[in-house]
Design a protein around this motif. Structure first.
Motif, PDB file in Angstrom:
ATOM      1  N   PRO A 156       0.812  -1.224   0.000  1.00  0.00           N
ATOM      2  CA  PRO A 156       0.000   0.000   0.000  1.00  0.00           C
ATOM      3  C   PRO A 156       0.845   1.275   0.000  1.00  0.00           C
ATOM      4  CG  PRO A 156      -0.953  -1.599   1.491  1.00  0.00           C
ATOM      5  CD  PRO A 156       0.359  -2.171   1.041  1.00  0.00           C
ATOM      6  N   TYR A 157       1.922   1.277   0.732  1.00  0.00           N
ATOM      7  CA  TYR A 157       2.780   2.451   0.802  1.00  0.00           C
ATOM      8  C   TYR A 157       3.684   2.568  -0.433  1.00  0.00           C
ATOM      9  CZ  TYR A 157       1.140   2.146   5.574  1.00  0.00           C
ATOM     10  OH  TYR A 157       0.335   2.065   6.681  1.00  0.00           O
ATOM     11  N   ASN A 160       1.443   3.623  -3.373  1.00  0.00           N
ATOM     12  CA  ASN A 160       0.995   5.004  -3.198  1.00  0.00           C
ATOM     13  C   ASN A 160       2.073   5.977  -3.650  1.00  0.00           C
ATOM     14  OD1 ASN A 160      -0.876   7.094  -1.963  1.00  0.00           O
ATOM     15  ND2 ASN A 160       0.977   7.454  -0.782  1.00  0.00           N
ATOM     16  N   LEU A 173      -2.120  -3.757  -6.630  1.00  0.00           N
ATOM     17  CA  LEU A 173      -2.408  -4.546  -5.436  1.00  0.00           C
ATOM     18  C   LEU A 173      -3.029  -5.884  -5.816  1.00  0.00           C
ATOM     19  CD1 LEU A 173      -3.875  -1.837  -3.012  1.00  0.00           C
ATOM     20  CD2 LEU A 173      -1.620  -2.918  -2.880  1.00  0.00           C
ATOM     21  N   SER A 186      -5.035  -5.755   2.210  1.00  0.00           N
ATOM     22  CA  SER A 186      -4.143  -4.673   1.828  1.00  0.00           C
ATOM     23  C   SER A 186      -4.925  -3.502   1.237  1.00  0.00           C
ATOM     24  CB  SER A 186      -3.111  -5.188   0.813  1.00  0.00           C
ATOM     25  OG  SER A 186      -2.191  -4.182   0.479  1.00  0.00           O
ATOM     26  N   ALA A 187      -5.909  -3.817   0.385  1.00  0.00           N
ATOM     27  CA  ALA A 187      -6.711  -2.760  -0.239  1.00  0.00           C
ATOM     28  C   ALA A 187      -7.544  -2.016   0.795  1.00  0.00           C
ATOM     29  CB  ALA A 187      -7.605  -3.363  -1.321  1.00  0.00           C
ATOM     30  N   SER A 189      -6.686  -1.641   3.919  1.00  0.00           N
ATOM     31  CA  SER A 189      -5.718  -0.803   4.622  1.00  0.00           C
ATOM     32  C   SER A 189      -5.409   0.459   3.822  1.00  0.00           C
ATOM     33  CB  SER A 189      -4.431  -1.597   4.873  1.00  0.00           C
ATOM     34  OG  SER A 189      -3.431  -0.785   5.438  1.00  0.00           O
ATOM     35  N   TYR A 190      -5.289   0.304   2.500  1.00  0.00           N
ATOM     36  CA  TYR A 190      -5.021   1.457   1.639  1.00  0.00           C
ATOM     37  C   TYR A 190      -6.189   2.454   1.700  1.00  0.00           C
ATOM     38  CZ  TYR A 190      -3.430   4.160  -2.368  1.00  0.00           C
ATOM     39  OH  TYR A 190      -2.996   5.189  -3.171  1.00  0.00           O
ATOM     40  N   ARG A 191      -7.410   1.927   1.675  1.00  0.00           N
ATOM     41  CA  ARG A 191      -8.573   2.812   1.741  1.00  0.00           C
ATOM     42  C   ARG A 191      -8.594   3.606   3.044  1.00  0.00           C
ATOM     43  NH1 ARG A 191     -14.402   0.138   2.286  1.00  0.00           N
ATOM     44  NH2 ARG A 191     -13.411  -0.456   4.258  1.00  0.00           N
TER      45      ARG A 191
END
Length: 343
Positions: A156-157, A160, A173, A186-187, A189-191
Motif C-alpha cells: 500500500p505504501y 501510493n 495490489l 491490503s486494499a 488498509s489502503y482505503r
C-alpha cells in the motif's frame, strides 16, 4: 457502473483484513502433528484423508461462487492486460528459476501456481493433480504466507508512492499480492490510510479476474508435469490415448470442471436476479463464496498440517524461498509496468 457492482463487491469484501488464516492453520496442524509428546492416533487418518481431498476440493469449488464472469468483464476489462501479463510472467519464469535452483519439479510447479494465480487456493488445487508430496505443499504454502503477508503490509505504501492514479494502485495490489484475503486486506488498509475507495474496488475486481486463471493454469501445469514424467505415464494405455474423455480427465480434474460450473452459475444468477427482490440469493452467494469456502479450505489446511511430518521439511534450505521471493517480485513488477503503461 453496473447496478449490481456495489452489492457484489460488498459480498466479496466480507473477509477480514487479517494475515492469511489458512497458512496459520497449516502451521498449527504441523505443530500438533510434531509435538513430540502425544502422537496422533491411527483412527484419525481416514478423517485426514477426507479433509485433504474431498473437503479441500469442495472448498475450491465454493471459491468460484465469488466469481461472476459478467461483472469481471464489464468492470474489470481494463485490468485484463495487467492480469495476463503478470500471470504469464510468473508461469514462464518461476519454473525456469526452480530448475536453475535445483528444486524438485513438483515444488517448482506449486510455487508457480501459488505465486502467479491465487496463493494457497491454487497450490491446493494443483497438488492432487500432480500428486505432490506433503513437504512440497508445506513449502509452497509457507512461501505464499510469507511473501503475501509482507506484500500486504508493504505494497500500500510502495504503490501510493509509485503509482499515478487510484486505478493503477488497485490493479497493482490485485496482481502483486498472492491470496484474495491478503489483497483485500491490503486494499482495505489502503482505503483507510489514504481515503481511496476506488483503489479498493479495482483491487477486488482485478484479483477476482486473476483467480479465473485457475481454470487455465491448473490443466496447463498438470499437462507439463505429466509430459515430463515420461510417455509411459502420460499414455497409460491405448484406450486412454484414443479416448478424448480419458485425456480430458487426465489433465482437467473433475473438481476444476465444478469450479467453472459454479462460476457460471454465479454469473447466470447475477444476470437474472433482482438484488431488491432476491436477497436470499445474494446471502447464499456470500455464505458459499466467503464463509463455506473459508471453513472448508481451513479444515483442509489443518488436515495437511496434521499429515505433515516435520522431518520431511529438514534440508529444504533457502532456495525455495529465494525462488518464491524472486517470482513474487517478477509477477508484481510486471503488473506494475503494464499498469503504468495503460492507466
Amino acid at each position: 457502473m453496473h447496478p449490481l457492482l456495489p452489492r457484489l463487491l460488498s459480498l466479496d469484501l466480507a473477509l477480514p483484513p487479517l494475515p492469511h488464516t489458512l497458512g496459520l492453520l497449516l502451521l498449527v496442524g504441523i505443530a500438533i502433528k510434531n509435538n513430540g509428546v502425544v502422537p496422533l492416533p491411527e483412527s484419525v487418518k481416514p478423517g485426514l484423508t477426507f479433509a485433504t481431498k474431498t473437503v479441500l476440493q469442495t472448498g475450491i469449488v465454493c471459491v468460484a461462487a465469488k466469481l461472476s464472469f459478467f461483472e469481471l468483464l464489464s468492470t474489470g476489462s481494463s485490468g485484463i492486460p495487467v492480469v495476463l501479463g503478470a500471470v504469464g510472467a510468473g508461469l514462464v519464469t518461476i519454473p525456469m528459476m526452480g530448475t536453475f535452483a535445483g528444486l524438485p519439479r513438483k515444488m517448482s510447479l506449486l510455487l508457480t501456481a501459488g505465486t502467479s494465480i491465487c496463493g494457497v487456493t491454487a497450490i491446493t488445487a494443483l497438488a492432487p493433480a500432480i500428486e505432490a508430496e506433503k513437504r512440497d505443499v508445506a513449502v509452497a504454502v509457507a512461501n505464499t504466507v510469507a511473501f503475501g503477508t509482507v506484500g500486504m503490509l508493504a505494497y500500500p505504501y510502495i504503490f501510493n508512492a509509485l503509482c499515478t492514479s487510484s486505478e493503477q494502485v488497485g490493479m497493482c495490489l490485485g496482481v502483486a499480492i498472492h491470496d484474495t484475503s491478503q489483497v483485500l486486506g491490503s486494499a482495505m488498509s489502503y482505503r483507510e490510510t489514504f481515503d481511496d475507495e476506488i483503489a479498493l474496488r479495482v483491487a477486488a475486481v482485478t484479483k477476482l479476474t486473476r483467480n479465473l486463471g485457475l481454470a487455465i493454469a491448473i490443466p496447463m501445469l498438470t499437462f507439463i508435469h505429466k509430459k515430463e514424467v515420461g510417455a509411459g505415464e502420460v499414455k497409460s494405455s491405448y484406450e486412454d490415448t484414443m479416448s478424448g474423455l480419458a485425456t480430458f480427465k487426465k489433465y482437467v480434474p473433475p473438481f476444476l470442471v465444478a469450479f467453472i460450473g459454479m462460476a457460471g452459475l454465479r454469473s447466470t444468477g447475477d444476470l437474472i436476479m433482482d438484488p431488491e427482490v432476491n436477497q436470499l440469493y445474494f446471502e447464499a452467494v456470500s455464505f458459499v463464496g466467503s464463509d463455506l469456502s473459508k471453513y472448508a479450505l481451513g479444515t483442509a489446511m489443518a488436515g495437511v498440517g496434521l499429515s505433515t511430518d516435520a522431518a520431511s521439511l529438514k534440508g529444504v534450505g533457502w532456495k525455495p524461498f529465494a525462488v518464491g521471493g524472486a517470482g513474487a517480485l517478477i509477477v508484481g513488477g510486471t503488473g506494475f509496468t503494464i499498469a503504468s503503461m495503460i492507466v
